[in-house]
Design a protein around this motif. Sequence first.
Motif, PDB file in Angstrom:
ATOM      1  N   ASP A  21       0.823  -1.210   0.000  1.00 54.52           N
ATOM      2  CA  ASP A  21       0.000   0.000   0.000  1.00 54.52           C
ATOM      3  C   ASP A  21       0.857   1.260   0.000  1.00 54.52           C
ATOM      4  OD1 ASP A  21      -2.109  -1.765   0.198  1.00 54.52           O
ATOM      5  OD2 ASP A  21      -2.309  -1.551   2.367  1.00 54.52           O
ATOM      6  N   GLU A  22       2.098   1.159   0.480  1.00 53.79           N
ATOM      7  CA  GLU A  22       2.994   2.309   0.569  1.00 53.79           C
ATOM      8  C   GLU A  22       3.751   2.572  -0.724  1.00 53.79           C
ATOM      9  OE1 GLU A  22       5.519   1.047   3.730  1.00 53.79           O
ATOM     10  OE2 GLU A  22       4.203   1.828   5.304  1.00 53.79           O
ATOM     11  N   GLY A  23       3.751   1.618  -1.634  1.00 55.01           N
ATOM     12  CA  GLY A  23       4.514   1.761  -2.863  1.00 55.01           C
ATOM     13  C   GLY A  23       5.252   0.482  -3.188  1.00 55.01           C
ATOM     14  N   VAL A  24       6.319   0.604  -3.963  1.00 53.94           N
ATOM     15  CA  VAL A  24       7.020  -0.539  -4.530  1.00 53.94           C
ATOM     16  C   VAL A  24       8.505  -0.481  -4.163  1.00 53.94           C
ATOM     17  CG1 VAL A  24       7.662  -1.719  -6.672  1.00 53.94           C
ATOM     18  CG2 VAL A  24       5.410  -0.633  -6.464  1.00 53.94           C
ATOM     19  N   THR A  25       9.045  -1.626  -3.773  1.00 53.35           N
ATOM     20  CA  THR A  25      10.495  -1.789  -3.643  1.00 53.35           C
ATOM     21  C   THR A  25      10.954  -2.748  -4.723  1.00 53.35           C
ATOM     22  OG1 THR A  25      10.515  -1.424  -1.249  1.00 53.35           O
ATOM     23  CG2 THR A  25      12.382  -2.610  -2.185  1.00 53.35           C
ATOM     24  N   LEU A  26      11.951  -2.349  -5.489  1.00 54.31           N
ATOM     25  CA  LEU A  26      12.505  -3.195  -6.540  1.00 54.31           C
ATOM     26  C   LEU A  26      13.747  -3.899  -6.002  1.00 54.31           C
ATOM     27  CD1 LEU A  26      11.411  -3.469  -9.463  1.00 54.31           C
ATOM     28  CD2 LEU A  26      13.329  -2.032 -10.183  1.00 54.31           C
ATOM     29  N   ILE A  27      13.758  -5.219  -6.115  1.00 52.09           N
ATOM     30  CA  ILE A  27      14.930  -6.003  -5.727  1.00 52.09           C
ATOM     31  C   ILE A  27      15.705  -6.329  -6.996  1.00 52.09           C
ATOM     32  CG2 ILE A  27      15.783  -8.040  -4.526  1.00 52.09           C
ATOM     33  CD1 ILE A  27      14.125  -6.248  -2.722  1.00 52.09           C
ATOM     34  N   ASP A  28      16.839  -5.702  -7.165  1.00 54.32           N
ATOM     35  CA  ASP A  28      17.668  -5.760  -8.365  1.00 54.32           C
ATOM     36  C   ASP A  28      16.990  -5.041  -9.527  1.00 54.32           C
ATOM     37  OD1 ASP A  28      20.001  -6.900  -7.361  1.00 54.32           O
ATOM     38  OD2 ASP A  28      19.228  -8.932  -7.569  1.00 54.32           O
ATOM     39  N   ALA A  29      17.794  -4.692 -10.535  1.00 56.48           N
ATOM     40  CA  ALA A  29      17.304  -3.823 -11.608  1.00 56.48           C
ATOM     41  C   ALA A  29      17.586  -4.374 -12.994  1.00 56.48           C
ATOM     42  CB  ALA A  29      17.916  -2.431 -11.457  1.00 56.48           C
ATOM     43  N   GLY A  30      17.857  -5.676 -13.077  1.00 56.49           N
ATOM     44  CA  GLY A  30      17.953  -6.334 -14.369  1.00 56.49           C
ATOM     45  C   GLY A  30      19.017  -5.765 -15.283  1.00 56.49           C
ATOM     46  N   LEU A  31      18.679  -5.724 -16.569  1.00 52.22           N
ATOM     47  CA  LEU A  31      19.562  -5.224 -17.609  1.00 52.22           C
ATOM     48  C   LEU A  31      19.083  -3.856 -18.099  1.00 52.22           C
ATOM     49  CD1 LEU A  31      19.853  -8.662 -19.323  1.00 52.22           C
ATOM     50  CD2 LEU A  31      21.819  -7.408 -18.453  1.00 52.22           C
ATOM     51  N   SER A  32      19.927  -3.160 -18.833  1.00 51.94           N
ATOM     52  CA  SER A  32      19.642  -1.753 -19.139  1.00 51.94           C
ATOM     53  C   SER A  32      18.444  -1.551 -20.053  1.00 51.94           C
ATOM     54  CB  SER A  32      20.879  -1.090 -19.745  1.00 51.94           C
ATOM     55  OG  SER A  32      21.234  -1.701 -20.973  1.00 51.94           O
ATOM     56  N   HIS A  59      23.827  -7.185  -5.387  1.00 52.55           N
ATOM     57  CA  HIS A  59      25.256  -6.976  -5.624  1.00 52.55           C
ATOM     58  C   HIS A  59      25.409  -6.068  -6.833  1.00 52.55           C
ATOM     59  CE1 HIS A  59      24.263 -10.385  -8.205  1.00 52.55           C
ATOM     60  NE2 HIS A  59      25.400 -10.250  -8.850  1.00 52.55           N
ATOM     61  N   GLY A  60      26.658  -5.804  -7.230  1.00 51.82           N
ATOM     62  CA  GLY A  60      26.899  -4.745  -8.195  1.00 51.82           C
ATOM     63  C   GLY A  60      27.183  -5.156  -9.614  1.00 51.82           C
ATOM     64  N   ASP A  61      26.924  -6.409  -9.997  1.00 46.74           N
ATOM     65  CA  ASP A  61      27.194  -6.839 -11.367  1.00 46.74           C
ATOM     66  C   ASP A  61      26.246  -6.164 -12.361  1.00 46.74           C
ATOM     67  OD1 ASP A  61      29.371  -8.446 -10.880  1.00 46.74           O
ATOM     68  OD2 ASP A  61      28.211 -10.297 -10.687  1.00 46.74           O
ATOM     69  N   GLY A  62      26.683  -6.101 -13.630  1.00 45.00           N
ATOM     70  CA  GLY A  62      25.959  -5.365 -14.651  1.00 45.00           C
ATOM     71  C   GLY A  62      24.570  -5.883 -14.937  1.00 45.00           C
ATOM     72  N   ASP A  63      24.329  -7.194 -14.744  1.00 44.93           N
ATOM     73  CA  ASP A  63      23.006  -7.739 -15.022  1.00 44.93           C
ATOM     74  C   ASP A  63      22.068  -7.614 -13.822  1.00 44.93           C
ATOM     75  OD1 ASP A  63      24.538  -9.574 -13.619  1.00 44.93           O
ATOM     76  OD2 ASP A  63      23.648 -11.325 -14.570  1.00 44.93           O
ATOM     77  N   HIS A  64      22.469  -6.805 -12.844  1.00 42.28           N
ATOM     78  CA  HIS A  64      21.611  -6.523 -11.685  1.00 42.28           C
ATOM     79  C   HIS A  64      21.405  -5.022 -11.481  1.00 42.28           C
ATOM     80  CE1 HIS A  64      21.400 -10.664  -9.988  1.00 42.28           C
ATOM     81  NE2 HIS A  64      22.427 -10.800 -10.818  1.00 42.28           N
ATOM     82  N   ILE A  65      22.292  -4.204 -12.027  1.00 43.59           N
ATOM     83  CA  ILE A  65      22.149  -2.748 -11.861  1.00 43.59           C
ATOM     84  C   ILE A  65      21.349  -2.111 -12.993  1.00 43.59           C
ATOM     85  CG2 ILE A  65      24.324  -2.608 -10.593  1.00 43.59           C
ATOM     86  CD1 ILE A  65      25.620  -1.419 -13.099  1.00 43.59           C
ATOM     87  N   GLY A  66      21.136  -2.839 -14.098  1.00 38.85           N
ATOM     88  CA  GLY A  66      20.425  -2.447 -15.292  1.00 38.85           C
ATOM     89  C   GLY A  66      19.809  -1.066 -15.377  1.00 38.85           C
ATOM     90  N   VAL A  67      18.555  -0.946 -14.906  1.00 34.58           N
ATOM     91  CA  VAL A  67      17.812   0.309 -15.065  1.00 34.58           C
ATOM     92  C   VAL A  67      17.863   1.177 -13.813  1.00 34.58           C
ATOM     93  CG1 VAL A  67      16.267  -0.726 -16.768  1.00 34.58           C
ATOM     94  CG2 VAL A  67      15.599  -0.710 -14.346  1.00 34.58           C
ATOM     95  N   ALA A  68      18.705   0.835 -12.860  1.00 29.64           N
ATOM     96  CA  ALA A  68      18.738   1.574 -11.592  1.00 29.64           C
ATOM     97  C   ALA A  68      18.996   3.064 -11.806  1.00 29.64           C
ATOM     98  CB  ALA A  68      19.794   0.978 -10.653  1.00 29.64           C
TER      99      ALA A  68
END
Length: 234
Positions: A21-32, A59-68
């Motif tokens: 109800d408060e909004g959305v938390t994204l766990i990881d950000a996929g690819l760009s 973590h900080g790998d490229g396939d997790h920081i995607g659209v952050a």
Amino acid sequence: MTVQLLRIGDDIVAIHAIVTDEGVTLIDAGLSGDLGIIRSALRAVGRTLDDIRGVVLTHGDGDHIGVAERLRSDHGVPIHILGADSALATGASPARGVKPDGWRLGPALQFVWRGLRRGGLRTIHPTEIRQMSDGDVLDLPGRPEIIAIPGHTPGSAAIRVPEADALFLGDAITTRHVLTGARGARLAPFSDDPARTRVSLERLRDLPETRIFPGHGPEFAGTAAALLDELGRV
């Protein structure tokens, strides 16, 4: 409070969203190139990108920081990561050069092809991050709890969301090996220190959550203790 867990993407590279109800938390950000699939998944439950209150990176790998960075710059969404992976996520340190532990042509090509289609060659590093620490409970929808599990990378984190009965492990484990196609729980490839990962994961043994999500592969249905027992047989 109503809590809904969304799985976005696929078993090759998964993103997860905690919708409350408060909004959305994204766990990881996929690819760009994944902004569109995130937008569509949120639209299906009556939400938009503007409802995202924070991105929490395992973590900080490229396939997790995607659209952050896109979410931060365009929508003011803060990006959270353990301090030990800050330089990796922002690009201040070079991408890791860890060798794979094995591969088969078909699954490896599928991983590469899916990555290319989803923007895997266009890594966009966050320019601003918020460093989180082991034991933090973030003031975000779902109240994610941070547990440091170094091994895959120095700053790998497990994200515990008790309200969703969920535990997110990033690339500490996989349930579908992206390079071999092997099914079942095992340590993920491209890890800096697999032995350290096994030790780190023992911190989770007594947690009660029964839904465990890796960054690659389907959900593991069971507790952390059951997961660890399965890993011990591999």
